[in-house]
Scaffold this motif. Structure first.
Motif, PDB file in Angstrom:
ATOM      1  N   LYS A  62      -2.492   5.394  -6.137  1.00 19.07           N
ATOM      2  CA  LYS A  62      -1.710   4.157  -6.075  1.00 19.07           C
ATOM      3  C   LYS A  62      -0.980   3.970  -4.736  1.00 19.07           C
ATOM      4  O   LYS A  62      -1.032   2.890  -4.137  1.00 19.07           O
ATOM      5  N   ASP A  63      -0.329   5.038  -4.261  1.00 17.36           N
ATOM      6  CA  ASP A  63       0.449   4.914  -3.014  1.00 17.36           C
ATOM      7  C   ASP A  63      -0.465   4.659  -1.819  1.00 17.36           C
ATOM      8  O   ASP A  63      -0.122   3.899  -0.908  1.00 17.36           O
ATOM      9  N   GLU A  66      -1.557   1.092  -1.859  1.00 14.37           N
ATOM     10  CA  GLU A  66      -0.450   0.230  -1.418  1.00 14.37           C
ATOM     11  C   GLU A  66      -0.345   0.234   0.109  1.00 14.37           C
ATOM     12  O   GLU A  66      -0.264  -0.828   0.740  1.00 14.37           O
ATOM     13  N   LYS A  67      -0.396   1.424   0.702  1.00 12.42           N
ATOM     14  CA  LYS A  67      -0.299   1.540   2.179  1.00 12.42           C
ATOM     15  C   LYS A  67      -1.470   0.841   2.835  1.00 12.42           C
ATOM     16  O   LYS A  67      -1.319   0.139   3.840  1.00 12.42           O
ATOM     17  N   ALA A  69      -3.300  -1.633   1.648  1.00  7.99           N
ATOM     18  CA  ALA A  69      -3.181  -3.099   1.521  1.00  7.99           C
ATOM     19  C   ALA A  69      -2.167  -3.639   2.538  1.00  7.99           C
ATOM     20  O   ALA A  69      -2.389  -4.695   3.143  1.00  7.99           O
ATOM     21  N   GLN A  70      -1.082  -2.887   2.741  1.00 11.72           N
ATOM     22  CA  GLN A  70      -0.072  -3.336   3.715  1.00 11.72           C
ATOM     23  C   GLN A  70      -0.641  -3.361   5.139  1.00 11.72           C
ATOM     24  O   GLN A  70      -0.194  -4.148   5.972  1.00 11.72           O
ATOM     25  N   THR A 111      -5.180  -1.611  -9.794  1.00 10.61           N
ATOM     26  CA  THR A 111      -4.336  -1.248  -8.650  1.00 10.61           C
ATOM     27  C   THR A 111      -4.718  -2.031  -7.398  1.00 10.61           C
ATOM     28  O   THR A 111      -3.848  -2.546  -6.688  1.00 10.61           O
ATOM     29  N   LYS A 114      -3.652  -5.663  -7.898  1.00  7.36           N
ATOM     30  CA  LYS A 114      -2.184  -5.759  -7.846  1.00  7.36           C
ATOM     31  C   LYS A 114      -1.707  -5.801  -6.400  1.00  7.36           C
ATOM     32  O   LYS A 114      -0.747  -6.470  -6.066  1.00  7.36           O
ATOM     33  N   ASN A 115      -2.365  -5.023  -5.531  1.00 11.00           N
ATOM     34  CA  ASN A 115      -1.919  -4.919  -4.145  1.00 11.00           C
ATOM     35  C   ASN A 115      -2.472  -6.007  -3.239  1.00 11.00           C
ATOM     36  O   ASN A 115      -1.835  -6.360  -2.254  1.00 11.00           O
ATOM     37  N   LYS A 119      -1.235 -11.001  -1.357  1.00 11.36           N
ATOM     38  CA  LYS A 119      -1.666 -11.385  -0.008  1.00 11.36           C
ATOM     39  C   LYS A 119      -2.579 -12.609  -0.075  1.00 11.36           C
ATOM     40  O   LYS A 119      -2.412 -13.567   0.672  1.00 11.36           O
TER      41      LYS A 119
END
Ligand code: NAD
Length: 246
Positions: A62-63, A66-67, A69-70, A111, A114-115, A119
């Motif tokens: 998950k983390d 998230e990174k 996607a950012q 996941t 969600k990320n 956007k």
């Protein structure tokens, strides 16, 4: 101009099989492809290909998702391809097998979406999300595919629900449901059955067209769903199975 010119195309499981074929086909059609996979060695084959950037990503983390996607500035297309085929009926499937398959095949799509959805919504230019399901799902009962079919049926449901919720943002969601595709993991599954030649014949026998699919044939469908040619298509599951389910 390619059919995907100017579009940013993010996908998982691009290291081999269908994902790799999709990465190559999308780049050929002019997309900027961000090809991810858990296996960095497999991604090396895509390095240096025009229009493709590679990135190691485990979609169950998950983390990391998230990174990742950012780090992506713009996205137009998301293809969630990662998945695992567990071989076995209900009584062959342990709780660990069940959880592993649901985590990789279904929760990773949750996941990733969600990320990336915030956007896509913020960009305000619509988008196309394509999720990898299978004909072994809610479409067709298949022997020894208990947890696998359950996960792929979940993907069809998840895709339809997201399609209904986000149609107002012009984001389209569709799933792809192949029959049997000749990929490295399929070859491993054949070998694991002891008699790979017999396993191959059995797989071919169930395709009415009398052969397995090539990954590039699935890639053609994914490129269509990614492109503006499918601009009126959302919430559907696309069967591409050589006639297995007809
Ligand atoms: P494959 O099984 O040969 O390769 C899978 C790829 O996924 C590998 O590159 C692997 O490194 C990567 N991967 C595994 N775990 C990952 C993780 N946690 N995070 C990121 N990447 C990971 O590929 P395939 O046979 O082309 O299958 C791709 C998808 O298509 C799967 O979802 C599969 O269920 C589906 N599918 C395949 C067939 C078929 O007959 N091959 C049929 C229907 C659907």
């Amino acid at each position: 101009m390619g059919r995907l010119s100017g579009k940013v195309f993010v996908l998982s499981a691009a290291g081999q099989g269908i994902g790799k074929a999709v990465a190559l086909a999308a780049a050929k059609e002019g997309a900027l492809v961000i090809a991810t996979d858990i296996n960095g060695d497999l991604l090396k084959a895509l390095e240096g290909v025009d229009g493709i950037k590679t990135q190691v990503l485990d979609v169950t983390k998950k983390d990391d998702v998230e990174k990742f996607a950012q780090s992506i500035e713009k996205i137009d297309i998301l293809f969630n391809c990662a998945g695992f085929v567990h071989h076995g009926a209900l009584l062959d499937c342990t709780e660990k097998d069940w959880d592993f398959s649901f985590n990789l095949n279904v929760k990773s799509v949750f996941t990733m979406c969600k990320n990336f959805l915030p956007k896509l919504i913020a960009q305000g230019t619509g988008g196309s999300v394509i999720n990898m399901a299978s004909v072994a799902s809610s479409i067709k009962g298949t022997v020894n595919r208990c947890v696998y079919s359950s996960t792929k049926a979940a993907i069809i449901g998840l895709t339809k629900s997201m399609a209904a919720d986000y149609v107002k943002h012009k984001i389209r969601f569709n799933s792809v449901c192949p029959g049997t595709v000749d990929t490295p993991s399929l070859r491993e599954r054949m070998a694991a059955q002891g008699d790979a030649e017999k396993a191959y014949k059995d797989f071919v026998a169930r395709q009415a067209l009398g052969r397995l699919a090539e990954p590039s044939e699935i890639a053609s469908l994914v490129v269509y769903l990614a492109s503006d040619e499918s601009s009126f298509v959302t919430g559907q599951e696309f069967i591409i199975d050589g006639g297995w389910s007809m």
